[in-house]
Design an enzyme around this catalytic site. Structure first.
Site, PDB file in Angstrom:
ATOM      1  CD  GLU A 135       2.079   9.119  -6.584  1.00 35.80           C
ATOM      2  OE1 GLU A 135       3.225   9.177  -7.051  1.00 35.80           O
ATOM      3  OE2 GLU A 135       1.715   9.797  -5.612  1.00 35.80           O
TER       4      GLU A 135
ATOM      5  CE  LYS B 219       5.429  -1.353   1.599  1.00 34.73           C
ATOM      6  NZ  LYS B 219       6.409  -0.492   2.139  1.00 34.73           N
TER       7      LYS B 219
ATOM      8  CE  LYS C 115       5.356   2.705   1.941  1.00 32.56           C
ATOM      9  NZ  LYS C 115       6.719   2.823   2.461  1.00 32.56           N
TER      10      LYS C 115
END
Ligand code: PBG
Length: 326
Positions: A233, A248, A195
């Site tokens: 991640e 995202k 993100k």
């Protein structure tokens, strides 16, 4: 061997042929529709920068859920606007919180919708950050327990999938452990793994009233230029027990979606975020682009990049364009 033996235009000659050889096909099957619930009853307030998207009390929300189900959209993701915000985001994990009540209502109504919940504190804290703050710093470890409690409260309400979007380190593991130790081993985790700290969340922050009151989210959300870090991640979240991962926003990060798709064998989701939606709606309203055409082109691009699940505010429009009726 080349021209004139090869003529790629042969396979573009008619719509029937183009359709036969199409590599990416649209259906509603991979769509997730984001929804915002607020306290009260009879409330339905359209978000100014997101035409067609509303903040709704549970009663009106439930009505829209029926429409979503009839349109053949399989899943929704919920965001909540609490009654009161405080420093620790106490309402986030309350059994009587607005998201928890909304989830219960959908499940009680026996709707065939997969219910995802967003796990994060920014909508519930008075400072608007995604974790607890001390001396202006967003603290990682003390936030984990609160997030885990929030996820547990969503599971108790009946959520099928919890989706942590806070970007604290270790939150997937903390949530998995909490769910498992309370009998919710079957509740899945979709982590917002990659993100980014993005300008495209602007309209969402109006919808969820979650803009940070000081500073920004750069110390926890990812730095936009990085892609190798996204893979790290994702790897960490999968190690901690994530069942699916998300990238995202979607459009400026299609390369990240592709890289994650190629490296990992789990379902990959992409969030076509509020700012991406608002741009299309605004341009279409001005007559500058054809809404249906550009929306489907954008969503096809996100799929072609490798996302099999797409969270999008366009979901209901897409379903209608595909001929579904509610
Ligand atoms: C909560 C959260 C955000 C979005 C989803 N979950 C906002 C943010 O991180 O500031 C953004 C979604 C969108 O823009 O549509 N942390």
């Amino acid at each position: 061997m080349s021209f004139p033996v090869h003529r790629p235009r042969r396979l573009r000659r008619t719509e029937a042929i183009r359709s036969l050889v199409r590599e990416t096909r649209w259906s509603t099957a991979g769509l997730v529709y984001p929804m915002f619930v607020c306290p009260g009853s009879g409330v339905r307030t359209e978000v100014g920068s997101m035409p067609g998207v509303c903040q709704q009390s549970v009663d009106n929300f439930l009505e829209e859920c029926r429409e979503v189900e009839q349109l053949g959209i399989p899943a929704i993701i919920l965001f909540g606007l609490p009654e009161k915000k405080d420093a620790r985001g106490s309402e986030a994990a309350a059994a009587t919180g607005v998201v928890q009540r909304a989830v219960e209502a959908v499940k009680k109504a026996n709707l065939h919708l997969i219910v995802l919940t967003d796990v994060c504190l920014c909508e519930y804290t008075d400072h608007g950050h995604c974790g607890v703050v001390q001396h202006g710093v967003v603290l990682n470890d003390p936030t984990l327990e609160i997030l885990a409690e929030q996820a547990l409260s969503h599971a108790r309400a009946g959520a099928d999938i919890v989706a942590p979007s806070d970007m604290m380190d270790g939150r997937v593991g903390a949530i998995r452990k909490k769910l498992d130790s309370h009998g919710f081993a079957d509740v899945a985790i979709l982590s917002y793994a990659a993100k980014y700290c993005s300008g495209f969340y602007g309209p969402f922050r109006e919808a969820a009233q979650s803009a940070p009151q000081f500073g920004d989210r750069r110390s926890y959300q990812m730095d936009p230029p990085n892609v190798r870090e996204a893979l790290k991640e994702v790897a960490l979240d999968l190690e901690e027990g994530a069942d699916m991962v998300m990238v995202k926003p979607a459009l400026p990060y299609l390369d990240v979606i592709r890289a994650v798709r190629e490296r990992f064998d789990v379902p990959v989701a992409a969030y076509n975020v509020s700012g991406e939606y608002a741009m299309v709606k605004a341009a279409a309203r001005n007559g500058w682009v054809e809404e249906q055409r550009v929306t489907l082109e954008i969503l096809t691009g996100i799929q072609r990049a490798g996302a099999s699940i797409v969270l999008t505010y366009h979901a209901k429009d897409v379903a209608r364009w595909l001929g579904r009726k509610a």
